[in-house]
Structure formats: C-alpha cells, structure tokens
Design a protein around this motif. Structure first.
Motif, short mmCIF file in Angstrom:
data_model
loop_
_atom_site.label_atom_id
_atom_site.label_comp_id
_atom_site.label_asym_id
_atom_site.label_seq_id
_atom_site.Cartn_x
_atom_site.Cartn_y
_atom_site.Cartn_z
N THR A 107 0.81 -1.22 0.00
CA THR A 107 0.00 0.00 0.00
C THR A 107 0.84 1.26 0.00
OG1 THR A 107 -0.14 -0.02 2.43
CG2 THR A 107 -1.87 -1.18 1.22
N SER A 108 2.13 1.14 -0.27
CA SER A 108 3.07 2.27 -0.17
C SER A 108 2.98 3.25 -1.33
CB SER A 108 4.50 1.75 -0.09
OG SER A 108 4.86 1.10 -1.32
N GLY A 109 2.34 2.85 -2.42
CA GLY A 109 2.35 3.65 -3.63
C GLY A 109 3.42 3.21 -4.62
N GLU A 140 -4.76 -13.13 -1.34
CA GLU A 140 -6.18 -13.29 -0.99
C GLU A 140 -6.75 -12.07 -0.27
OE1 GLU A 140 -8.09 -15.73 -1.85
OE2 GLU A 140 -6.65 -17.20 -2.61
N ARG A 141 -5.90 -11.08 0.00
CA ARG A 141 -6.28 -9.84 0.71
C ARG A 141 -6.93 -10.12 2.05
NH1 ARG A 141 -7.02 -4.83 -2.81
NH2 ARG A 141 -6.08 -5.37 -4.80
N ARG A 142 -6.31 -11.02 2.81
CA ARG A 142 -6.87 -11.36 4.12
C ARG A 142 -5.89 -11.06 5.26
NH1 ARG A 142 -7.15 -17.72 2.49
NH2 ARG A 142 -4.97 -18.28 2.85
N ILE A 143 -4.98 -10.13 5.03
CA ILE A 143 -4.11 -9.68 6.11
C ILE A 143 -4.84 -8.58 6.88
CG2 ILE A 143 -1.96 -8.51 6.70
CD1 ILE A 143 -0.62 -9.90 4.40
N ASP A 144 -5.09 -8.82 8.14
CA ASP A 144 -5.81 -7.86 8.99
C ASP A 144 -5.42 -8.16 10.43
OD1 ASP A 144 -7.53 -6.22 10.38
OD2 ASP A 144 -9.26 -6.66 9.11
N ASP A 149 1.32 -2.87 20.19
CA ASP A 149 1.33 -1.44 20.49
C ASP A 149 0.13 -0.71 19.88
OD1 ASP A 149 2.00 -1.56 17.84
OD2 ASP A 149 3.94 -0.56 18.02
N GLY A 150 -0.84 -1.46 19.39
CA GLY A 150 -2.09 -0.87 18.94
C GLY A 150 -2.15 -0.45 17.48
N LYS A 151 -1.11 -0.71 16.70
CA LYS A 151 -1.12 -0.33 15.29
C LYS A 151 -1.88 -1.38 14.49
CE LYS A 151 3.18 2.34 15.28
NZ LYS A 151 4.54 2.48 14.68
N HIS A 152 -2.77 -0.90 13.63
CA HIS A 152 -3.62 -1.80 12.85
C HIS A 152 -3.11 -1.88 11.41
CE1 HIS A 152 -7.13 -4.17 11.96
NE2 HIS A 152 -7.44 -3.38 10.94
N TYR A 153 -3.02 -3.09 10.90
CA TYR A 153 -2.56 -3.33 9.55
C TYR A 153 -3.60 -4.16 8.81
CZ TYR A 153 2.04 -1.81 11.17
OH TYR A 153 3.08 -1.07 11.69
N ARG A 154 -3.95 -3.74 7.59
CA ARG A 154 -4.93 -4.49 6.82
C ARG A 154 -4.74 -4.21 5.33
NH1 ARG A 154 -9.26 -1.60 4.90
NH2 ARG A 154 -10.55 -3.48 4.84
N LEU A 155 -5.21 -5.15 4.53
CA LEU A 155 -5.30 -4.97 3.09
C LEU A 155 -6.78 -4.92 2.73
CD1 LEU A 155 -2.59 -7.44 1.72
CD2 LEU A 155 -2.45 -4.95 1.88
N GLY A 156 -7.23 -3.75 2.30
CA GLY A 156 -8.64 -3.60 1.96
C GLY A 156 -8.95 -4.16 0.58
N ALA A 157 -10.18 -4.49 0.38
CA ALA A 157 -10.60 -5.07 -0.90
C ALA A 157 -10.43 -4.09 -2.04
CB ALA A 157 -12.05 -5.53 -0.81
N ASP A 158 -10.47 -2.79 -1.75
CA ASP A 158 -10.39 -1.78 -2.80
C ASP A 158 -9.01 -1.15 -2.91
OD1 ASP A 158 -13.10 -2.16 -3.39
OD2 ASP A 158 -13.69 -0.72 -1.83
#
Length: 531
Positions: A107-109, A140-144, A149-158
C-alpha cells in the motif's frame, strides 16, 4: 520428465502454525519433482563456480565470451514484452515477506514489491514457511491484524496494491529442513516451488502472474537452468509457457560480462535486469581480492559514479534497452529521520541517487522504506512523464570494454580508521540480528541486509590480506564494538556474532558467503521427520 522415481521430500522440522496450508502433500510432491529433475544439474553448476574461481585466481582473463559473440552481434532478438503489472516499474520497494512489511509495501504507492526470501530474510524455518503464508494471505487480501502497540494493519478489498515479485534464495544455499534422497533440497527450489505451486494461478486470476527476481547468478548456464525450471513448472501445473517473468540481479562480476547471454537464455520469461550495488562489490572482492590492483577503499567512497561502477550500470541499461527489457536501478537503503532537518538531508541524498539513475536511462529503482517512495516517484515522473518506461533510450552512445568494468585501481586508496570501524560494527550488528531471526535491520540510518554484511566483512579480509591494516587493531575494534552492542542488547547472541565475524572475516581463506555455515550452525532446528 520421468516421475516414476519421484517422491516427496521429508520435512525435518517441527510443525508450526498454519504450516500445513503450505506443506501439503501435493506441494511437497511438486518440490520433489523439481529436485529430482534439476538438483544434480544445480550441483554441477556450483562445482563450475568453484572451478571458475580457481581459474580467475590463477590469472585467467575475464572477458566477454567469444563463443557467444553471435548472440551479442544479432540485433534481431528481443525478450518478451512486459507482462501485466510489470509495464511500469518506476518505484520498487523491497523487504522480507512479513505481515507488517507486506501491508506497508503493498500500500506504499510503489509499483512493485519485491518480497525477499534471500538477503532480507534470516532463513529460519518459521520465516521461510511464514513468508509463504504471508504471500498467500496478501494475494487473498486477508491480512488484517493489530500489533501489541495498537497499530492496525490491513489490506482492503479496494486498495490498489503493488505487484508482487518474489526473490528466492540463491543457488548456493540449501534448505536443511527438507530432505530429498538423503540430501537437503536446494533452497531456491523451495522458495520458488512453494510460491509457484500455491500462488501462480491465483496471481493469473488476479490479472498479474508469478513473477520473480533471480539473485547471484554468475553466468548464462545458471540462467538457462532457471529457464528450464520455469518451463517444467509451468508444464506440470498446466500454465502456459512464458507466463512466468523473472528479473535477474546483475550482482556478480562474472554475470556483468554475460548480460546479453543471460537475457537471451531467459528471453521468453525475462523481465529485465537489476543493478545490485553491494553484492556486486562483494563479488568483485571475492573474485579478485588476492590482487593488489583490486584493493578498494572505504565502501562509502566507492560511489556509483566511480568509473568501473558507472561502466557497469551504463552497460546494463544499454543491454536491456537493446533487447526490450527493463533496467532497474539499485537500492536506496536510507531510513527517513525523525528530525526534519536530518530528514531533508536523507531525502536529498536519495533524490540525487535516483536522478542519476533516471537520467541515465533506468526504468525504475529500488527503495527500502515506504517513506522514500514519494521522492523516487517524483524523480522518475519528471523524467518519464506519461511514459511507463524509457525502453526507447537505447544508449547507443555507450561503449564498455572489459578494462572499463575492471578499472578498480582508479578508485583505490587506503582504508580509514572510521571505515574499518564502520565495517566491523555493521557486520557485527547485522550478524547479531540475523542470528536472532531478523534479516533486515536498521543500523545507523540505513536498512541493512545480508549484502551489506558481506561487503563489510570481505573488505576487512581484503585489507588484512594486503596488510593495509593489522590484525591486532581489528581485534581491538571488535572488542570495543562487541562491548557496545552487548550494552545495548544484553539478551542478544553477541558472542556468537563475534565468532561468526572471526570465522568469515579473519580466516586465512575467505569463505565465499557467511550464510551457509552460519545457517547450519545456528538456524537449523530439525525435529523427527514428518514424512
């Protein structure tokens, strides 16, 4: 290929979380088939590497091969056109296949993420199989997940994601947790085979394909081996030939003399060449370190503007564009600084490096940190404008001779005390992290990997061999740096890292790589065979 005698490799490691998703009977059978077909040939090529090393050490000249002059002279052949997702590669980000890195990189661009099982991964079994799980989950875009330390990481469908390109380990490495016919399976076949088996069709369905970076090739025969593996793998899974695409890192001095031949061997599967700076210098010292005319100064003084390095990169661009292949520039390893003024200096350094590459004809370049993606993109946007690449810049003005590639003497000089200390500190710090299972580590503002540790330790070896530094001084600095590292990381295996440094940098004969012996001694943890 005969399959009647083929059998699956035995897993010698303890099972781990979700390992059964990757180490399926069908996937292991696939690895077994590749090993049965190509294992002996790989072993023969490694023997030829050693023979070539002895020939060059005995004084044989290094030149463009006469027997392949017709390949170089033929103006008609081209590699395959760019594959889906690889047309525009102006920014590529690299890093280990770990969950946090995957989300940040994809997702870095950046246009491409090189998921690195080689220099950026300490090859523990959990890292290797865990990396395959990460790649499967990413596709499969299922990293969530949320970190402690509370940081959230995810790959959204869009989310618009970078194209995944996998770098397997080099031919010189074994995977000792998988055994076939009583011997370890070649690590390259494990990394390639597991990813290809599980993800090739998934990537095709997603509109891309199974793409790879090939590290540390030394000649056209090693490229031919990879091409034959690609053909066989595609046939076994019913995937059309030419679907695989591979970019070769030109990071050995012998490969620099066979760039066209390497492209020619891989032409239906080729995606171009990449300039790997530190490994290239590492290879130069390994090959010619016994000669005083190849004595290098502090590595910080060997910039890409050095005549022999410029000859290497200009030849790479000319070769690629002549054959319709992408030329990808080297790594910007800087880590953005928190202090604004310091960060401006970091970005200015990166910008200057990328401007040199873009203006020299490269089609894209590497960064190690998401924070460097915007500056790299800005530079290449300025040069490329709306074009996806600059393959039309054939650089016919470039003429490079063997002497140009080997003109090291023009940048020679004695090492400084600071250069000696930096090499010892970086090698020791990296060895410490690698032994702890971390393959990419920030040291003094740079994201370091195995290539940096290799050039650091072989420079110490070269300087000792030619007596431009003395052993006692090196040991004194080693003592000081080991104490400093222990003070910061009292839990770390600093003493093991120190012994690794002594074995690989202070021995009379230079070990070709630090990784094989260190891997066998420290990272291999076998359990009762599962199969």
């Amino acid at each position: 290929m005969s399959t009647t005698l083929t059998r699956s490799p035995r897993v010698l490691a303890a099972p781990g979380d979700r390992h059964d998703e990757i180490l399926t009977p069908a996937a292991l059978d696939f690895i077994g088939r590749l090993t049965a077909e190509f294992g002996e040939r790989r072993a023969g090529l490694l023997k030829e590497r050693r023979r070539q090393t002895l020939r060059l050490a005995a004084g044989s000249p290094l030149d463009f091969p006469m027997v392949t002059s017709a390949v170089r002279a033929d103006p008609t052949w081209r590699v395959a056109p760019p594959a889906p997702g690889l047309m525009d590669r102006r920014v590529e980000i690299t890093g280990p296949p770990q969950r946090r890195m995957a989300v940040n990189a994809l997702t870095s661009g950046a246009n491409v993420w090189m998921a690195d099982f080689e220099d950026a991964t300490a090859p523990t079994w959990d890292n290797i199989i865990g990396g395959q799980i990460v790649l499967l989950d990413a596709i499969e875009r299922r990293i969530d997940f949320t970190t402690d330390d509370g940081k959230h990481y995810r790959l959204g469908a869009d989310d618009r994601l970078a194209t995944i390109v996998v770098r397997p380990r080099g031919w010189h490495l074994d995977e000792e947790h998988l055994e076939y016919d009583g011997r370890p399976v070649p690590a390259a076949l494990v990394d390639f085979g597991l990813y290809f088996f599980h993800c090739a069709q998934r990537q095709i369905d997603a509109g891309h394909g199974p793409y790879f970076y090939l590290p540390k090739l030394e000649n056209r025969y090693e490229a031919r081996l990879w091409n034959d593996i690609f053909v066989t793998a595609q046939d076994l899974l019913g995937i059309p030939r030419g679907t695989i695409r591979a970019t070769v890192l030109i990071e050995t001095i012998t490969a620099a003399f066979e760039m066209e031949e390497i492209l020619h061997e891989l032409r239906e599967h080729s995606a171009g060449l990449n300039a790997g700076r530190w490994d290239y210098l590492f290879s130069l010292i390994k090959t010619f370190g016994h000669r005083t005319d190849f004595l290098l100064p502090d590595r910080s003084k060997v910039t890409m503007t050095a005549p022999f390095m410029r000859a290497y990169t200009e030849l790479l661009v000319r070769t690629c564009h002549r054959r319709g292949a992408h030329a990808i520039g080297g790594m910007a390893a800087q880590v953005p600084a928190k202090d604004p003024a310091a960060n401006e200096a970091v970005l200015a350094t990166v910008r200057l490096d990328k401007e040199r590459e873009a203006e020299g004809g490269f089609d894209g370049s590497w960064v190690a940190h998401p924070g460097l993606v915007p500056v790299c993109r800005e530079v290449f946007d300025t040069v490329l404008c709306e074009r996806p690449h600059q393959l039309d810049r054939t650089r016919e003005d470039v003429e490079v001779t063997p002497a140009d590639l080997l003109s090291v003497r023009r940048v020679s000089g004695p090492p400084t005390p600071e250069g000696v200390r930096t090499n010892i500190a970086v090698a020791l710090g990296y060895f410490d992290a690698w032994l702890g299972g971390q393959g990419a580590v920030a040291i003094d503002g740079l994201m370091e990997d195995a290539a940096t540790a290799e050039i650091a330790r072989v420079q110490i070896w070269q300087w000792l061999r030619h007596r431009v530094i003395d052993r006692e001084s090196v040991l004194n600095v080693l003592d000081e740096e080991a104490l400093a590292l222990t003070a910061v990381r009292p839990w770390a295996p600093v003493e093991e890292a120190r012994r690794l440094f002594e074995r690989t940098a202070l021995a009379a004969e230079l070990p070709l790589f630090f990784t094989p012996d260190a891997y066998s001694r420290h990272l291999v943890q076998r359990a009762e065979a599962r199969r």
